[in-house]
Design an enzyme around this catalytic site. Structure first.
Site, PDB file in Angstrom:
ATOM      1  N   PHE A   1       8.932  -0.173  -6.703  1.00 49.41           N
ATOM      2  CA  PHE A   1       9.215   0.207  -8.082  1.00 49.41           C
ATOM      3  C   PHE A   1       8.637   1.597  -8.328  1.00 49.41           C
ATOM      4  CE2 PHE A   1       9.390  -4.406  -8.402  1.00 49.41           C
ATOM      5  CZ  PHE A   1      10.491  -4.614  -9.219  1.00 49.41           C
TER       6      PHE A   1
ATOM      7  N   HIS B   1       7.790  -1.942 -15.040  1.00 47.17           N
ATOM      8  CA  HIS B   1       9.034  -1.990 -14.284  1.00 47.17           C
ATOM      9  C   HIS B   1      10.165  -1.247 -14.996  1.00 47.17           C
ATOM     10  CE1 HIS B   1       6.725  -5.528 -12.951  1.00 47.17           C
ATOM     11  NE2 HIS B   1       7.278  -5.309 -11.779  1.00 47.17           N
TER      12      HIS B   1
ATOM     13  N   ALA C   1       0.863  -1.181   0.000  1.00 41.36           N
ATOM     14  CA  ALA C   1       0.000   0.000   0.000  1.00 41.36           C
ATOM     15  C   ALA C   1       0.898   1.228   0.000  1.00 41.36           C
ATOM     16  CB  ALA C   1      -0.925  -0.007   1.222  1.00 41.36           C
ATOM     17  N   GLU C   2       1.191   1.733  -1.193  1.00 41.71           N
ATOM     18  CA  GLU C   2       2.185   2.800  -1.323  1.00 41.71           C
ATOM     19  C   GLU C   2       1.770   4.078  -0.601  1.00 41.71           C
ATOM     20  OE1 GLU C   2       3.041  -0.215  -4.372  1.00 41.71           O
ATOM     21  OE2 GLU C   2       1.202   0.852  -3.794  1.00 41.71           O
TER      22      GLU C   2
END
Length: 702
Positions: free
Chosen positions: A456, A503, A432-433
Site C-alpha cells: 500500500f 489505505h 519490511a518496506e
C-alpha cells in the site's frame, strides 16, 4: 560468538599464519598512505582548497585485513565513508581520492559530485558510497541475492557473477542502531547469503558513546542468531584481524552463509573536520586513544619481527609523504566541473515512440488490474532478469501450490506469476518496506530488472531512505558509472469506502519532487500496459502507481494492446477534445473530469481533458498547447490541495502560458486533512464530480 584470540606474541611473531614480509610491508605502506591522505586533506581543508574531510584514522589495519581476503573486481564491497585504507587496498589510487577531495571533474568516482571518501568503482566492484548510516547494507543484501540468482539461472545479458563471490558491507558501531542494519542481517541469514558484515567499532557515533546507543555490542546481540557466524577481533591488531577475517571469508566462500565481524578500533581524530572531539572527550581519553594507534602497533610489530628496520620505516614515511604531496599538487591543478553539465546523469529516458494503437478487432476488453497483471507476465516472459517480489505477491508456499487458488497480492495483480515463472521469479518478502526496496537496489546494480511491490502506498514511508538516498541518487552521484533500473509498484488512492488514513492516501507530489525518479500514474488499461513496457526499458528507478479504485472499474477497460505499443514517459493523452476549458488531471480524477466534461458538453460548453499519465517527467508542451487553445484551465487531482502536484502545473502555466489565459488558473484537490473512515467523511474530503463541475462553471463564467 567467538574470538580467535591474539595472533601475535610480545615479539610480534605470527602465531597463526606465515605471511610474506613483502606483503606485510605493502599493507603498512597502505596504512601510512591512508593516514597521510587524511593529514593532507585536513591541511587543504584549513586552506579552503578541500571543502569537507572525514578520516579513516584508527580503522586502517582492520580494513587492510578485510582487503587481504577479498578479490578486487570479483567480490563486491559496500563501504562507508571511513573505508579509505580498504579502498586503497582494492585499487583506488591516492590521486583519485584527492581528485574527489578537491571536487575535480576528473574524480572517477563522481566527477566532483560526491564528498571526499565516498568511493565508487564499477571496475573494482566498489558500490558508490552514500552518507546515510547503514543504507548500504540492504543494497548489499540485494547484491548477494542477485549473484546467487545469476549463478543459478544465468547467464543473462549485462550480468556477471561468480559461484564463490562474497559481498561485504562495512559500517560503524553507531550505524548498528539503525533498523536497516537489522533488516539486512535478518534477510542475509534467512536467505543464507554469502555476506560479510564488518562493524568498525570506535566507540562513538560522533559524540554519542556506545553505551547510549544499544544495550551491548552488536556482536553480542546477535551471538545466537541462527545461520550467522560471529567473531570479535582486536581491530587495532593487523594479525588478529587478518586471521579472523580470513577465517570468516573462507567459510562464506564455502557456502555456509553470512558472518558478522566486530573489530574494536580507535578514533584518534575527530569525527570529521566539522567536529572537535575535545568538546566531549577529555584530554586523557584522547591521549589514550593516540597511544593505541593501530599504525604504531603494526609498525612496531614489523620492526620486532625483522620485516623492516627503523631506518626503513623512516624512509617509507618519507616516500609516502612525497607520494601524497605530488598527488595533491596534481589534484589541485586538475579541471573543475563544468556547471553547465550539472543536470547530466539524472535520468536517461529510453527512446520509445508512441505508435498507433491498433488492438486486435474483437479482442477481450480487460480492466486496469488485469492489464497490469498481463503486462507483468509479458515482461517476465520477455526478460528473465525481471523478478517480482514484495509482501504477499506470491501465490502460496511452493509445496501446496497445486492445491490452492493462490493469493497473488492483496489486489490479485500478481496472481499466477509464481505458478508460471517459479518461486525465484515471483516471491514473498518480509513485511519490511525498506528491505524490499533496498534489496531491489542491490539487484538492479548487478544488472537484474527487479520489480518490487509496496503493498500500500500508505506504507511506503519506511522505504523512503532507500528510494530517496539510494535508488534515485545512484546515477547522478556516480556520474553515470552506476544506474538503478527497477520498477516500484505501489497501489495508491482512495474512493474505496473504509480505507481510512492507512489505505486511502495519495502523496505522489512528494515523489515527483525527487530527481532521478520517474513517476507513472495511469488511469486506463491500455496506458498502464504501454507505460509498464516503457518502465521496464528504463535504466532508472520508476515509481508505478496503480490506483486501487480503478483496478476493476469497467470504464478503465481496453483491449490488451499489441506488443509494439508503448507509451513514452512525459507524453500526455488528450482524453477528450474541447475548446472552451482545459482540465489537466491524472489517476482516479480522470473519469470524474470526463463525466463533468460530458455533462457540460450537453450544455454546449466544450471541455478538453488532458490525462498527464506520467508526473516525472510531465508533458509541459501538451498542457501549454491546450491552454493556448481554450484560455481557461482547471487542474484536478486526488492528493491534498496544498503542495499537491497541481501546484506545479498551475505554476508552470502561470509562468509560461500567462498571456493565453482568460481566467485565473484554478485547482481542485482533496481537503488538507487525512482521509476519514466513515463514507460521508471520505466523500467530503476527496474531490467529487460536484467539486469539479462547480469549479468549471466558475471558470467558464469568469
Amino acid at each position: 560468538m567467538s574470538s580467535l584470540g591474539a595472533t601475535t606474541d610480545a615479539s610480534g611473531s605470527d602465531l597463526g599464519h606465515t605471511w610474506p614480509h613483502a606483503e606485510l610491508i605493502d599493507d603498512l605502506r597502505l596504512a601510512l598512505t591512508s593516514r597521510a591522505l587524511d593529514d593532507r586533506e585536513i591541511a587543504l581543508q584549513k586552506q579552503g582548497r578541500v571543502f569537507f574531510q572525514i578520516s579513516a584514522a584508527g580503522h586502517e589495519v582492520l580494513q587492510l585485513a578485510v582487503a587481504r581476503s577479498l578479490r578486487p573486481g570479483y567480490d563486491w564491497v559496500f563501504p562507508y565513508y571511513r573505508d579509505r585504507a580498504l579502498a586503497l587496498a582494492l585499487g583506488v589510487t591516492p590521486l583519485e581520492m584527492l581528485l574527489q577531495a578537491v571536487g575535480s571533474a576528473e574524480d572517477p568516482a563522481s566527477g566532483g559530485r560526491q564528498m571526499p571518501c565516498h568511493f565508487g568503482s564499477r571496475r573494482l566492484h566498489i558500490f558508490s558510497t552514500s552518507s546515510p548510516t547503514t543504507s548500504q547494507c540492504l543494497p548489499a543484501v540485494g547484491c548477494a541475492e542477485a549473484a546467487k540468482y545469476i549463478v543459478e539461472h544465468g547467464p543473462f545479458p549485462g550480468c556477471e557473477a561468480q559461484p564463490d563471490e562474497v559481498t561485504v558491507a562495512l559500517l560503524g558501531d553507531g550505524a548498528c542502531s539503525e533498523g536497516e542494519f537489522w533488516e539486512s542481517l535478518s534477510a542475509a541469514c534467512t536467505l543464507r547469503l554469502p555476506m560479510l558484515f564488518v562493524v568498525e567499532d570506535n566507540g562513538f557515533a560522533i559524540s554519542v558513546p556506545a553505551r547510549d546507543q544499544m544495550p551491548a555490542a552488536p556482536s553480542a546481540l546477535v551471538k545466537d542468531w541462527p545461520g550467522l557466524g560471529v567473531l570479535e577481533v582486536d581491530g587495532t591488531d593487523y594479525f588478529d584481524a587478518r586471521r579472523a577475517i580470513s577465517y570468516a571469508v573462507s567459510h562464506i566462500r564455502s557456502g555456509e552463509g553470512p558472518w558478522l565481524v566486530r573489530g574494536k578500533v580507535t578514533r584518534p581524530y575527530s569525527h570529521s573536520a566539522a567536529d572537535n572531539q575535545a568538546k566531549y572527550r577529555t584530554a586523557e581519553e584522547i591521549a589514550e586513544e593516540a597511544a593505541h594507534d593501530p599504525i604504531l602497533l603494526f609498525s612496531r610489530q614489523l620492526v620486532a619481527m625483522g620485516a623492516l628496520g627503523e631506518d626503513d620505516l623512516t624512509a617509507l614515511r618519507r616516500e609516502i609523504f612525497e607520494l601524497v604531496a605530488n598527488a595533491a599538487r596534481t589534484a589541485l591543478s586538475a579541471a573543475r566541473p563544468d556547471p553547465a553539465r550539472v543536470t547530466e546523469q539524472v535520468v536517461s529516458l529510453p527512446d520509445v515512440g508512441e505508435g498507433p494503437l491498433s488492438p486486435s478487432p474483437g479482442g477481450e476488453r480487460i480492466a486496469l488490474g488485469a492489464a497490469i497483471r498481463q503486462a507483468l507476465g509479458e515482461a517476465m516472459e520477455r526478460d528473465p532478469r525481471v523478478r517480482v517480489f514484495g509482501e504477499d505477491v506470491a501465490d502460496a508456499r511452493p509445496e501446496i501450490l497445486d492445491r490452492v487458488e493462490g493469493k497473488g497480492g492483496v489486489f490479485g495483480t500478481t496472481l499466477g506469476l509464481q505458478r508460471k515463472f517459479g518461486h525465484d521469479r515471483c516471491f514473498n518478502t518480509p513485511l519490511a518496506e525498506a528491505g524490499i526496496i533496498g534489496r531491489a537496489v542491490g539487484q538492479a546494480v548487478r544488472g537484474l530488472r527487479p520489480c518490487p511491490e509496496i503493498q500500500f502506498f500508505d506504507y511506503i514511508w519506511t522505504a523512503m531512505q532507500q528510494i530517496r538516498s539510494e535508488a534515485t541518487t545512484i546515477r547522478w552521484r556516480s556520474n553515470g558509472m552506476f544506474n538503478c533500473p527497477m520498477v516500484i509498484r505501489a497501489p495508491i488512492g482512495g474512493y474505496l469506502t473504509g480505507g481510512s488514513i492507512w489505505h486511502s492516501q495519495c502523496g505522489e507530489s512528494i515523489f515527483a519532487h525527487l530527481p532521478g525518479l520517474l513517476v507513472a500514474f495511469p488511469s486506463r488499461a491500455v496506458d498502464a500496459v504501454g507505460l509498464m513496457r516503457t518502465a521496464f526499458r528504463c535504466e532508472d528507478p520508476v515509481l508505478f502507481l496503480e490506483h486501487k479504485h480503478l483496478l476493476r472499474q469497467h470504464y478503465t477497460e481496453d483491449v490488451f494492446p499489441p506488443e509494439d505499443y508503448v507509451v513514452p514517459f512525459g507524453r500526455a493523452r488528450i482524453a477528450r477534445e474541447g475548446s472552451n476549458l482545459t482540465i489537466v488531471t491524472y489517476g482516479a480524477t480522470v473519469e470524474k473530469s470526463l463525466e463533468v466534461a460530458a455533462e457540460l458538453g450537453a450544455e454546449g460548453r466544450s471541455v478538453e481533458v488532458v490525462d498527464l499519465r506520467t508526473l516525472a517527467p510531465w508533458d509541459h508542451e501538451t498542457v501549454d498547447a491546450s491552454v493556448r487553445k481554450t484560455g481557461r484551465v482547471l487542474v484536478v487531482h486526488e492528493d491534498g490541495l496544498t503542495c499537491g502536484f497541481g501546484a506545479e502545473v498551475a505554476a508552470y502555466i502561470g509562468e509560461h502560458s500567462f498571456e493565453a489565459l482568460d481566467a485565473p488558473v484554478m485547482r481542485v484537490g482533496a481537503k488538507d486533512v487525512l482521509v476519514g473512515y466513515e463514507p460521508t467523511l471520505e466523500r467530503a474530503i476527496l474531490p467529487q464530480t460536484d467539486d469539479i463541475r462547480d469549479a468549471c462553471r466558475k471558470l467558464l463564467e469568469y
